[in-house]
Scaffold this motif. Structure first.
Motif, PDB file in Angstrom:
ATOM      1  N   LYS A 157      30.112   0.862   4.589  1.00 41.61           N
ATOM      2  CA  LYS A 157      30.742   0.490   3.590  1.00 41.61           C
ATOM      3  C   LYS A 157      29.898  -0.892   2.818  1.00 41.61           C
ATOM      4  CE  LYS A 157      35.038  -1.120   1.252  1.00 41.61           C
ATOM      5  NZ  LYS A 157      36.422  -1.297   1.543  1.00 41.61           N
ATOM      6  N   GLY A 158      29.617  -0.883   1.696  1.00 40.66           N
ATOM      7  CA  GLY A 158      28.936  -1.910   1.061  1.00 40.66           C
ATOM      8  C   GLY A 158      27.387  -1.980   1.170  1.00 40.66           C
ATOM      9  N   GLU A 159      26.887  -0.955   1.651  1.00 38.44           N
ATOM     10  CA  GLU A 159      25.500  -0.810   1.864  1.00 38.44           C
ATOM     11  C   GLU A 159      24.593  -0.067   0.822  1.00 38.44           C
ATOM     12  OE1 GLU A 159      24.059  -1.055   6.461  1.00 38.44           O
ATOM     13  OE2 GLU A 159      25.231   0.576   6.158  1.00 38.44           O
ATOM     14  N   PHE A 160      23.563  -0.406   0.332  1.00 33.30           N
ATOM     15  CA  PHE A 160      22.740   0.267  -0.490  1.00 33.30           C
ATOM     16  C   PHE A 160      22.091   1.460  -0.211  1.00 33.30           C
ATOM     17  CE2 PHE A 160      22.289  -4.113  -2.359  1.00 33.30           C
ATOM     18  CZ  PHE A 160      23.100  -3.909  -3.444  1.00 33.30           C
ATOM     19  N   VAL A 161      22.111   2.661  -0.960  1.00 31.60           N
ATOM     20  CA  VAL A 161      21.638   3.901  -0.584  1.00 31.60           C
ATOM     21  C   VAL A 161      20.402   4.162  -1.551  1.00 31.60           C
ATOM     22  CG1 VAL A 161      22.095   6.187  -0.137  1.00 31.60           C
ATOM     23  CG2 VAL A 161      24.036   4.585   0.579  1.00 31.60           C
ATOM     24  N   HIS A 162      19.297   4.544  -0.993  1.00 31.27           N
ATOM     25  CA  HIS A 162      17.898   4.956  -2.155  1.00 31.27           C
ATOM     26  C   HIS A 162      18.152   6.619  -1.756  1.00 31.27           C
ATOM     27  CE1 HIS A 162      17.127   0.701  -2.445  1.00 31.27           C
ATOM     28  NE2 HIS A 162      17.185   0.639  -1.228  1.00 31.27           N
ATOM     29  N   ILE A 163      18.160   7.268  -2.572  1.00 33.10           N
ATOM     30  CA  ILE A 163      17.877   9.033  -2.477  1.00 33.10           C
ATOM     31  C   ILE A 163      16.511   9.015  -2.874  1.00 33.10           C
ATOM     32  CG2 ILE A 163      18.770  10.933  -3.156  1.00 33.10           C
ATOM     33  CD1 ILE A 163      21.672   9.754  -3.394  1.00 33.10           C
ATOM     34  N   SER A 164      15.545   9.457  -1.935  1.00 35.41           N
ATOM     35  CA  SER A 164      14.278   9.544  -2.418  1.00 35.41           C
ATOM     36  C   SER A 164      14.147  11.326  -2.954  1.00 35.41           C
ATOM     37  CB  SER A 164      13.372   9.509  -1.061  1.00 35.41           C
ATOM     38  OG  SER A 164      12.073  10.112  -1.441  1.00 35.41           O
ATOM     39  N   LEU A 165      13.596  11.123  -4.160  1.00 32.43           N
ATOM     40  CA  LEU A 165      13.444  12.397  -5.113  1.00 32.43           C
ATOM     41  C   LEU A 165      12.286  13.012  -4.403  1.00 32.43           C
ATOM     42  CD1 LEU A 165      14.958  11.353  -8.465  1.00 32.43           C
ATOM     43  CD2 LEU A 165      15.976  12.365  -6.683  1.00 32.43           C
ATOM     44  N   LEU A 166      11.211  12.090  -4.212  1.00 37.95           N
ATOM     45  CA  LEU A 166       9.941  12.401  -3.701  1.00 37.95           C
ATOM     46  C   LEU A 166       9.878  13.224  -2.418  1.00 37.95           C
ATOM     47  CD1 LEU A 166       7.404   9.494  -4.406  1.00 37.95           C
ATOM     48  CD2 LEU A 166       7.808  11.507  -5.799  1.00 37.95           C
ATOM     49  N   GLY A 167      10.783  12.580  -1.492  1.00 42.74           N
ATOM     50  CA  GLY A 167      11.133  13.249  -0.299  1.00 42.74           C
ATOM     51  C   GLY A 167      11.788  14.616  -0.180  1.00 42.74           C
ATOM     52  N   ALA A 168      12.760  14.655  -0.959  1.00 40.91           N
ATOM     53  CA  ALA A 168      13.629  15.754  -0.955  1.00 40.91           C
ATOM     54  C   ALA A 168      12.784  16.776  -1.647  1.00 40.91           C
ATOM     55  CB  ALA A 168      14.734  15.594  -1.932  1.00 40.91           C
ATOM     56  N   ASN A 169      11.993  16.675  -2.651  1.00 47.07           N
ATOM     57  CA  ASN A 169      11.181  17.706  -3.421  1.00 47.07           C
ATOM     58  C   ASN A 169       9.822  18.189  -2.581  1.00 47.07           C
ATOM     59  OD1 ASN A 169      12.834  17.463  -5.468  1.00 47.07           O
ATOM     60  ND2 ASN A 169      11.716  16.191  -6.847  1.00 47.07           N
ATOM     61  N   GLU A 217       0.673  -1.265   0.003  1.00 47.99           N
ATOM     62  CA  GLU A 217      -0.045  -0.047   0.078  1.00 47.99           C
ATOM     63  C   GLU A 217       0.885   1.349  -0.093  1.00 47.99           C
ATOM     64  OE1 GLU A 217      -2.321  -3.495   1.623  1.00 47.99           O
ATOM     65  OE2 GLU A 217      -0.274  -2.638   2.139  1.00 47.99           O
ATOM     66  N   PHE A 218       1.981   1.057   0.325  1.00 43.83           N
ATOM     67  CA  PHE A 218       3.018   2.375   0.320  1.00 43.83           C
ATOM     68  C   PHE A 218       3.018   2.953  -0.884  1.00 43.83           C
ATOM     69  CE2 PHE A 218       7.374   3.525  -1.367  1.00 43.83           C
ATOM     70  CZ  PHE A 218       7.614   4.456  -0.789  1.00 43.83           C
ATOM     71  N   PHE A 219       2.855   2.335  -2.033  1.00 43.00           N
ATOM     72  CA  PHE A 219       2.892   3.156  -3.351  1.00 43.00           C
ATOM     73  C   PHE A 219       1.969   3.754  -3.724  1.00 43.00           C
ATOM     74  CE2 PHE A 219       5.186  -1.120  -3.990  1.00 43.00           C
ATOM     75  CZ  PHE A 219       6.456  -0.703  -4.267  1.00 43.00           C
ATOM     76  N   ASP A 220       0.587   3.743  -2.913  1.00 45.23           N
ATOM     77  CA  ASP A 220      -0.386   4.584  -3.086  1.00 45.23           C
ATOM     78  C   ASP A 220      -0.173   5.782  -2.451  1.00 45.23           C
ATOM     79  OD1 ASP A 220      -1.883   3.321  -5.016  1.00 45.23           O
ATOM     80  OD2 ASP A 220      -2.880   1.969  -3.648  1.00 45.23           O
ATOM     81  N   HIS A 221       0.605   5.868  -1.356  1.00 49.09           N
ATOM     82  CA  HIS A 221       0.758   7.068  -0.297  1.00 49.09           C
ATOM     83  C   HIS A 221       2.215   7.272  -0.067  1.00 49.09           C
ATOM     84  CE1 HIS A 221      -3.660   6.926   0.049  1.00 49.09           C
ATOM     85  NE2 HIS A 221      -3.538   5.688  -0.014  1.00 49.09           N
ATOM     86  N   PRO A 222       3.147   7.186  -0.888  1.00 48.31           N
ATOM     87  CA  PRO A 222       4.546   7.422  -0.498  1.00 48.31           C
ATOM     88  C   PRO A 222       4.863   8.766   0.001  1.00 48.31           C
ATOM     89  CG  PRO A 222       4.244   7.709  -2.898  1.00 48.31           C
ATOM     90  CD  PRO A 222       2.954   7.405  -2.240  1.00 48.31           C
ATOM     91  N   HIS A 223       4.242   9.857  -0.136  1.00 51.57           N
ATOM     92  CA  HIS A 223       4.486  11.222   0.414  1.00 51.57           C
ATOM     93  C   HIS A 223       4.337  11.270   2.102  1.00 51.57           C
ATOM     94  CE1 HIS A 223       5.083  12.889  -3.383  1.00 51.57           C
ATOM     95  NE2 HIS A 223       3.733  12.521  -3.775  1.00 51.57           N
TER      96      HIS A 223
END
Length: 407
Positions: free
Chosen positions: A312-324, A18-24
């Motif tokens: 080190k070695g961890e994935f990083v997700h940068i949220s454009l929705l969050g930043a904007n 359900e996250f995809f319907d309300h990510p903001h």
């Protein structure tokens, strides 16, 4: 809130579908909580990683070369057990590489993919937009994505390549539909193999019969002291243009029309003064960014973000929705305002060395599409039974369908 389903490990959040319907709402809560959060996104190949939601952190990390792109691709392939497919022939593009290899690729591609070349596409884009709307003559209802937002950028990519429009379906990868089709917006191995075969054949034709299209320009692109692009690098760049070009633009057009039609005051303001269109496009990019997350990165060494250390070695997700929608940069960020003075500060196209090279082309297509749609159909509105449903993909922010009434 629907965002958190379970905790797989201390501090790790697993997002519910359900996250995809309300990510903001989720990103707002995380941003207000301060600092990056660890999360696992739902999907067929979930990737655990740190999620960055503030504007300042996102902008800084987008330009931080300690976050590796090439390493992320390699590690993600190992993570999902990717052992087949076209490999370097489609994925050796600049979005997947770090300096100094990225520097060389960007320089050569930028030499071929110029703003002048983009500007010359305006008449063709206007023709494509008019042609797609002409096909609606006598109709009251249309489905905007399949009948407009998807075929438009595909046609533009083919114009850019100097390719036959009879082959559009070969390069179509946005398979997210409501009728049981592919719903994750990603490229299957079969689709990638088909695209590679087509691109190689087209490239061979351009070498034999060069023209003024982008593929011919990529073949000829050289910089002082640099070797020309290899076959794999050219097919990879073409692949990137197809994927990034049409997925982003489809979402920008569909998200944009949906946002305008659900904000009648702003729609009326725009209809009354179409000179506001460039600013409206920037605000649409900020408000409902077509790319929800920047392309995947991983920490090649420990990186401190506030009080958090990305290991080190961890994935990083940068949220454009969050930043904007960070209120420290954009006042009342959840308010859609086409007159917003600083809307163009958004990060919808990234930042730093990986800033989207095709951003001017996406903006141009959106501006022309919105202008002609709103001018030709003054009664344009959402279908009465429309309920927005979104792609189940953490990287793409796009509707599955957009049924409209024309009158």
């Amino acid at each position: 809130m629907p965002e958190i389903e379970t905790s797989a490990a201390p501090g790790m959040r697993t997002l519910a579908p359900e996250f995809f319907d309300h990510p903001h709402a989720t990103y707002r809560a995380w941003r207000e909580g301060g600092g990056p959060r660890q999360a696992r996104y739902p999907g067929p190949a979930p990737v655990e990683g740190w999620v960055v939601t503030s504007y300042a952190d996102a902008k800084e990390l987008l330009a931080d070369q300690r976050l590796s792109k090439n390493g992320a691709v390699q590690r993600f392939g190992h993570h999902v057990g990717l052992t087949q497919g076209p490999g370097s022939a489609l994925f050796s593009h600049m979005l997947n590489t770090d300096p100094p290899h990225h520097t060389r690729l960007r320089k050569l591609v930028q030499k071929a993919f110029t703003q002048r070349r983009t500007a010359t596409l305006r008449p063709a884009i206007e023709t494509h937009v008019a042609r797609l709307m002409d096909a609606w003559e006598g109709r009251d209802d249309v489905e905007l994505i399949s009948e407009f937002a998807l075929p438009l950028p595909l046609a533009v990519v083919f114009d850019l390549f100097g390719a036959s429009d009879a082959d559009h379906e070969t390069l179509q990868v946005r398979g997210n539909t409501l009728d049981g089709g592919q719903g994750d917006g990603e490229v299957s191995v079969f689709t990638a193999d088909s695209m590679l075969g087509y691109l190689r054949a087209l490239l061979a034709l351009k070498r034999e019969e060069p023209d003024d299209g982008l593929l011919s320009a990529l073949v000829e692109a050289r910089a002082e002291g640099e070797e020309a692009l290899s076959e794999d690098e050219i097919t990879s760049m073409a692949f990137l243009l197809v994927i990034a070009g049409h997925q982003t633009t489809v979402n920008l057009i569909a998200n944009g029309i949906h946002t305008l039609l659900t904000h009648p005051d702003q729609l009326a303001l725009l209809r009354a003064d179409m000179t506001l269109m460039p600013g409206a496009v920037e605000e649409l990019l900020r408000y409902e960014s077509p790319s929800a997350l920047a392309s995947l990165r991983y920490a090649a060494e420990p990186v401190e973000v506030g009080e958090v250390t990305l290991g080190k070695g961890e994935f990083v997700h940068i949220s454009l929705l969050g930043a904007n929608r960070d209120p420290r940069v954009f006042a009342e960020p959840d308010r859609f305002d086409i007159s917003r003075e600083n809307a163009a500060k958004h990060l919808a196209f990234g930042h730093g060395i990986h800033h989207c090279l095709g951003a001017p082309l996406a903006r141009l297509q959106a501006e022309i599409a919105f202008t002609q749609l709103l001018s030709r159909y003054p009664g344009l509105r959402l279908s009465e039974d429309h309920e927005p449903r979104w792609q189940a993909n953490p990287r793409h922010r796009g509707l599955l369908a957009l049924p409209l009434r024309l009158t």
